[in-house]
Design an enzyme around this catalytic site. Structure first.
Site, mmCIF file in Angstrom:
data_model
loop_
_atom_site.group_PDB
_atom_site.id
_atom_site.type_symbol
_atom_site.label_atom_id
_atom_site.label_comp_id
_atom_site.label_asym_id
_atom_site.label_seq_id
_atom_site.Cartn_x
_atom_site.Cartn_y
_atom_site.Cartn_z
ATOM 1 N N GLY A 17 0.789 1.343 12.079
ATOM 2 C CA GLY A 17 1.006 0.660 13.353
ATOM 3 C C GLY A 17 0.154 1.307 14.425
ATOM 4 O O GLY A 17 -0.851 1.961 14.128
ATOM 5 N N GLU A 45 -1.018 5.680 9.460
ATOM 6 C CA GLU A 45 -2.174 4.769 9.493
ATOM 7 C C GLU A 45 -2.141 4.084 10.853
ATOM 8 O O GLU A 45 -1.354 3.157 11.069
ATOM 9 C CB GLU A 45 -2.071 3.740 8.362
ATOM 10 C CG GLU A 45 -2.109 4.349 6.970
ATOM 11 C CD GLU A 45 -3.486 4.836 6.548
ATOM 12 O OE1 GLU A 45 -4.483 4.532 7.238
ATOM 13 O OE2 GLU A 45 -3.572 5.545 5.539
ATOM 14 N N CYS A 76 -6.873 -3.350 12.060
ATOM 15 C CA CYS A 76 -7.129 -2.008 12.603
ATOM 16 C C CYS A 76 -8.590 -1.610 12.414
ATOM 17 O O CYS A 76 -9.113 -0.804 13.167
ATOM 18 C CB CYS A 76 -6.216 -1.007 11.915
ATOM 19 S SG CYS A 76 -6.309 -1.117 10.127
ATOM 20 N N LYS A 98 11.021 -0.850 6.637
ATOM 21 C CA LYS A 98 11.373 -1.629 7.824
ATOM 22 C C LYS A 98 10.125 -2.402 8.236
ATOM 23 O O LYS A 98 9.202 -1.840 8.816
ATOM 24 C CB LYS A 98 11.837 -0.722 8.973
ATOM 25 C CG LYS A 98 12.433 -1.544 10.106
ATOM 26 C CD LYS A 98 12.092 -1.072 11.482
ATOM 27 C CE LYS A 98 10.753 -1.468 11.998
ATOM 28 N NZ LYS A 98 10.499 -2.897 12.231
ATOM 29 N N ARG A 146 0.812 -1.210 0.000
ATOM 30 C CA ARG A 146 0.000 0.000 0.000
ATOM 31 C C ARG A 146 0.852 1.270 0.000
ATOM 32 O O ARG A 146 0.383 2.350 -0.338
ATOM 33 C CB ARG A 146 -0.843 -0.033 1.283
ATOM 34 C CG ARG A 146 -2.258 0.245 1.130
ATOM 35 C CD ARG A 146 -3.097 -0.278 2.239
ATOM 36 N NE ARG A 146 -2.856 0.336 3.534
ATOM 37 C CZ ARG A 146 -3.743 0.263 4.539
ATOM 38 N NH1 ARG A 146 -4.896 -0.353 4.356
ATOM 39 N NH2 ARG A 146 -3.484 0.798 5.688
ATOM 40 N N GLU A 148 -7.963 -1.313 21.626
ATOM 41 C CA GLU A 148 -8.045 -2.172 20.441
ATOM 42 C C GLU A 148 -7.952 -3.612 20.915
ATOM 43 O O GLU A 148 -6.919 -4.020 21.451
ATOM 44 C CB GLU A 148 -6.849 -1.911 19.537
ATOM 45 C CG GLU A 148 -7.071 -0.851 18.516
ATOM 46 C CD GLU A 148 -5.964 -0.878 17.471
ATOM 47 O OE1 GLU A 148 -4.800 -0.693 17.833
ATOM 48 O OE2 GLU A 148 -6.294 -1.070 16.292
ATOM 49 N N SER A 208 -12.059 -2.675 2.821
ATOM 50 C CA SER A 208 -10.724 -2.414 2.259
ATOM 51 C C SER A 208 -10.763 -2.614 0.751
ATOM 52 O O SER A 208 -11.221 -3.653 0.282
ATOM 53 C CB SER A 208 -9.700 -3.364 2.865
ATOM 54 O OG SER A 208 -9.630 -3.155 4.245
#
Ligand code: NAP
Length: 486
Positions: free
Chosen positions: A236, A258, A292, A182, A167, A389, A449
């Protein structure tokens, strides 16, 4: 079935920097585990700061040539990547499952989704354009010129080891930027395999660099402090996102963030309950709930609460749990033991405050980080799981009696990533769409998505968009020239 690790040769379990696959400067490596067994499946290079900076050297050196490469040519290398991913879909999916734990069917879905970003942005690469206009007072012309922002640093999570990188990489390459990725320490293999696929697809050296490490902070901070870096894109947690935003501020970097979510899924009494149940199962259980945009809180309007709850609990209870590579498994291993402990604690906290467990709620004995699909009712508003979460297969069901009440509750969070509403009443759907403070909303859909849609959150769920035409704009600086023409 052959060992999924066979697809990534030992020489490619190293850092991808410029045209080389190389060991970390000090020769360090770290172990990658299969979360379903706890067994080591591979050793990969463990980069330090010096390796990260070597990747930035490579990305900087490649930048001018890549930016000047004809858009059609850049587009073709993205298309070649798309095709290779589709052709090798099964190999990529098995690698994802092995290092991340999700069932193979979910991993296949991730490959299809991740690959699609390369196709979408191959199409966008040739549609980057500026504008030309006469200054309102006359006398000169204004020519806007979009330019690639420059070398980009990407930091990605473990929950979608391929798609979260795809993405970012696909729009960056489409715009003419070079990249250093990374990946998460728990899932480095898929990203290394993607880099290998892109090398074979003809992406020039230095355009895609991948640095695997267990010392994220040590490697990323010097990259963000270096003037050659021009953009950070991070996916993250909100917690780590705040740290990186502070670091990026010192160097005034462009950022795309994000971050975490706390999605409310709202089932209205007028909804088609079959549609709502299907949607809730997808929104909760896609990626074992490690998403997420997973439904974190399910609000059901009082008249249909009992029926919805009974049918949802039955479907959750019927899911089968096991190693993601085994046929027929719906629920694979969670990423690690800490995730299982967190779910155990969240469920215990809710039960202590008066919630009842209808299904699941107890971790199984044996190896691997498994937690069963779990449904709770009578969850009080102060339960920790409603503000955290959950990131796993645990579903708290709550009820509501008015739209204003459920809107206020749904919005009572620092997050604003996604939401879901199930109703057959168009006006109601529009009121929710306008009233919910989220970047994305599923209306009678649990799956939202899509590479052609602008994915991203509001509030503390993030800054910027991924996918869609907006996705490529994140990698372009809009500059202009004022051209004198008296
Ligand atoms: P995380 O702990 O925030 O880690 C994400 C990435 O940041 C990993 O690569 C991690 O490396 C790295 N990192 C951690 N500390 C760092 C530091 N000080 N400096 C630089 N990098 C650092 O998140 P996660 O547990 O991997 O992923 C789950 C989170 O991602 C959830 O909050 C989820 O909502 C969010 N997420 C958001 C989206 C979205 O589109 N909004 C999509 C997917 C996931 P290590 O692996 O070495 O720790």
């Amino acid at each position: 079935m052959s060992d999924p690790m066979n697809v990534l040769a030992p020489e490619h379990r190293r850092l991808r920097i410029g045209d080389a696959w190389r060991d970390a400067a000090g020769g360090a490596t770290f172990a990658v585990e299969d979360p379903a067994t706890g067994k080591t499946i591979a050793e990969v290079a463990d980069a330090g700061a010096v390796d990260g900076l070597a990747a930035l050297d490579a990305a900087s050196e490649a930048m001018a040539e890549w930016a000047a490469t004809p858009p059609r040519k850049r587009s073709e290398s993205l298309t070649a990547t798309y095709r290779a991913l589709i052709e090798r879909s099964e190999e990529v999916a098995r690698l994802i499952t092995l290092e991340m734990g999700k069932p193979l069917a979910e991993a296949r879905g991730e490959v299809a989704y991740g690959a699609e970003f390369f196709r979408w942005f191959a199409e966008e690469a040739v549609r980057v354009e500026g504008r030309y206009n006469t200054a309102p007072a006359g006398g000169y012309r204004i020519l806007t010129v979009p330019k690639p922002v420059g070398p980009c640093v990407f930091v990605t999570p473990w929950n979608f080891p391929l798609a979260m990188g795809a993405r970012k990489m696909a729009p960056a390459l489409a715009a003419g930027c070079t990249t250093i990725t990374k990946p998460a320490a728990q899932t480095p293999l898929t990203m290394l395999f993607l880099a290998r696929i892109m090398e074979e697809a003809g992406v020039p050296p230095g355009v895609v660099n991948v640095v695997t490490t267990t010392r994220a902070g040590e490697v990323v901070a010097p990259l963000l402090a270096d003037r050659r870096t021009r953009k950070l894109s991070f996916t993250g947690s909100t917690e780590v996102g705040r740290v990186l935003l502070r670091q990026a501020a010192d160097n005034v970097l462009r950022t795309s963030m994000e971050l975490g979510g706390n999605a409310a899924l709202i089932v209205c009494a007028d909804a088609d309950l079959n549609v709502a149940l299907d949607g809730a199962m997808v929104a909760k259980m896609r990626n074992i709930g490690e998403s997420c945009i997973a439904a974190n809180r399910i609000y059901v309007e009082e008249p249909v609460r009992e029926e919805f709850t009974a049918r949802f609990a039955e479907r959750m209870g019927a899911l089968s749990m096991g190693h993601g590579l085994d046929e027929g498994v719906d629920v694979g291993a969670l990423i690690d033991e800490a995730s299982v402990t967190k779910l155990d604690e969240l469920v215990a906290d809710a039960v202590d405050r008066g919630a009842r467990v209808l299904v699941g709620g107890e971790r199984p004995d044996g190896p691997g980080s498994f937690y069963p699909p779990t449904v709770l009712v009578d969850v009080p508003e102060d339960a920790r799981m409603l503000q955290t979460e959950i990131f796993g297969p645990v579903a708290p069901i709550l009820s509501f009696t008015s739209d204003d009440e459920v809107l206020a509750k749904a919005n009572d969070t620092e997050h604003g990533l996604a939401g879901y509403v199930f109703t057959r009443d168009l006006q109601r759907a529009i009121r929710f769409a306008e009233g919910l403070e989220t970047g994305m909303l599923g209306v009678n859909r649990g799956l939202i998505s899509d590479p052609s849609a602008p994915f991203g959150g509001v509030k503390q769920s993030g800054i910027g968009k991924e996918g869609s035409h907006e996705g490529v704009l994140e990698y372009l600086d809009v500059t202009y020239a004022a051209i004198d023409l008296p």
